[in-house]
Motif scaffolding. Structure first.
Motif, PDB file in Angstrom:
ATOM      1  N   VAL A   1       0.850  -1.201   0.000  1.00 53.98           N
ATOM      2  CA  VAL A   1       0.000   0.000   0.000  1.00 53.98           C
ATOM      3  C   VAL A   1       0.884   1.249   0.000  1.00 53.98           C
ATOM      4  N   HIS A   2       1.969   1.198   0.748  1.00 57.78           N
ATOM      5  CA  HIS A   2       2.927   2.305   0.800  1.00 57.78           C
ATOM      6  C   HIS A   2       3.429   2.615  -0.618  1.00 57.78           C
ATOM      7  N   ASP A   3       3.872   1.590  -1.329  1.00 54.98           N
ATOM      8  CA  ASP A   3       4.380   1.794  -2.694  1.00 54.98           C
ATOM      9  C   ASP A   3       3.286   2.297  -3.624  1.00 54.98           C
ATOM     10  N   ALA A   4       2.078   1.755  -3.452  1.00 52.68           N
ATOM     11  CA  ALA A   4       0.958   2.153  -4.316  1.00 52.68           C
ATOM     12  C   ALA A   4       0.645   3.636  -4.132  1.00 52.68           C
ATOM     13  N   CYS A   5       0.691   4.114  -2.887  1.00 51.80           N
ATOM     14  CA  CYS A   5       0.412   5.540  -2.612  1.00 51.80           C
ATOM     15  C   CYS A   5       1.414   6.415  -3.365  1.00 51.80           C
ATOM     16  N   LEU A   6       2.696   6.079  -3.280  1.00 53.66           N
ATOM     17  CA  LEU A   6       3.714   6.901  -3.936  1.00 53.66           C
ATOM     18  C   LEU A   6       3.601   6.790  -5.454  1.00 53.66           C
ATOM     19  N   GLN A   7       3.323   5.576  -5.933  1.00 49.27           N
ATOM     20  CA  GLN A   7       3.206   5.368  -7.389  1.00 49.27           C
ATOM     21  C   GLN A   7       2.102   6.216  -8.003  1.00 49.27           C
ATOM     22  N   VAL A   8       0.958   6.276  -7.312  1.00 48.55           N
ATOM     23  CA  VAL A   8      -0.182   6.978  -7.911  1.00 48.55           C
ATOM     24  C   VAL A   8       0.033   8.493  -7.893  1.00 48.55           C
ATOM     25  N   VAL A   9       0.683   8.995  -6.844  1.00 48.69           N
ATOM     26  CA  VAL A   9       0.991  10.435  -6.815  1.00 48.69           C
ATOM     27  C   VAL A   9       1.947  10.781  -7.950  1.00 48.69           C
TER      28      VAL A   9
END
Ligand code: PMP
Length: 310
Positions: free
Chosen positions: A97-105
């Motif tokens: 989830v951490h990686d997904a948050c940064l990826q989408v931003v």
């Protein structure tokens, strides 16, 4: 009265609230891929749509002076989401989830934005047993400005009671929010900005999406209540002001010198009134707002550990 411990001598810098506007459609992260929001679809029989069987977070990302962006207290938000997923018996991979948050931003090239991870139960049955259902995760990022706006808030004591913690744990479970929606809507129909929940014994709980703090004779108190969401902004402000955290009866709140509410989206919002009790000048709240703004934009070196650079 003084805030503890940062140096407040630096004049607050103006927040730009700049948003990168592009023609590119909004991108979302959905079950492992970044895709256009308008092509991501879910079935109408999605369990969470019917029963609120999901958990979400509300996280802010802010522009930093180096031209980049940083997410504020990402680890704390994801830990609270993990607790919500655990309450529902859902799988939760925090690093993912951490990686997904940064990826989408990054995919949206957002800087001043709101990040919304959501885990939900999908399809497989419409009965109440969660075990056979598919589980999904999405993360969206949206251009954002504080949801309460810049004006001082007019609160009203809600006729609704807050979800009791013994009935619904104070976490960001989707279904919990019907309680907030009812209270917010009712306050709006009477012309107020926000609803203040009070319990049967006259103790303040929280607002529909913010925690409550007050200042009296130079002492800062953070309202504590078992039915209130343990807010990350609240914890931040307690650390900044050395506020005392304790239960507060409504009568005591009404007698305060300043009242303010706080939340990830609301940030630090000054309260102008609670029903017919008006609060005048709010110098402490203004000072704290300015400090919070500097911290989230990476302008206070001692709090840089709260930021995750995108
Ligand atoms: N209470 C409720 C009910 C909320 O939804 C929120 C917003 N997340 C808050 C308080 C403030 O919590 P936080 O500071 O972690 O955003």
């Amino acid at each position: 009265m003084s805030l503890n411990p940062p140096d407040l001598s630096t004049p607050p810098e103006t927040t730009t609230h700049e948003t990168v506007v592009t023609d590119t459609p909004l991108q979302v992260w959905f079950d492992g891929s970044v895709m256009r929001q308008d092509v991501a679809h879910i079935p109408l029989t999605t369990h969470a749509l019917h029963y609120g069987s999901g958990v979400f977070e509300g996280i802010r990302c802010y522009p930093t002076a180096d031209g980049g962006a940083a997410v504020f207290r990402l680890a704390e938000h994801l830990e609270r989401m993990r607790l919500g997923a655990r309450a529902l018996g859902a799988d939760f991979n925090l690093a993912r989830v951490h990686d997904a948050c940064l990826q989408v931003v990054r995919a949206n090239r957002h800087r001043d934005s709101y990040i919304r991870p959501l885990m939900w139960f999908g399809t497989g049955a419409l009965a109440l047993d969660l075990a056979p259902l598919t589980q999904h995760l999405m993360v969206a990022s949206l251009p954002w400005t504080p949801h309460l706006g810049e004006h001082r808030q007019r609160l009203t004591v809600s006729p609704w009671r807050r979800n009791r913690a013994a009935a619904l744990p104070p976490l960001k479970l989707c279904g919990n929010y019907v309680n907030s929606l009812l209270a917010k809507r009712e306050a709006g129909t009477r012309g107020f900005d926000e609803a203040l929940f009070v319990d049967d014994d006259g103790f303040v709980v929280e607002c529909s999406a913010e925690n409550v703090l007050m200042v009296k004779d130079g002492r800062v108190t953070a309202v504590e209540h078992a039915d209130a969401l343990p807010g990350i902004t609240r914890a931040t402000l307690i650390e900044l002001t050395a506020a005392e955290s304790r239960p507060v009866p409504l009568d005591e709140l009404l007698d305060a010198d300043e009242v303010f509410v706080c939340g990830t989206s609301a940030e630090v919002a000054s309260v102008a009134s609670i029903d017919d009790r008006a609060f005048n000048a709010t110098p402490f709240t203004r000072e704290l707002q300015a400090l919070y703004t500097r911290i989230v934009h990476g302008q206070e070196p001692r709090y840089l550990s709260w930021l995750t650079h995108v």
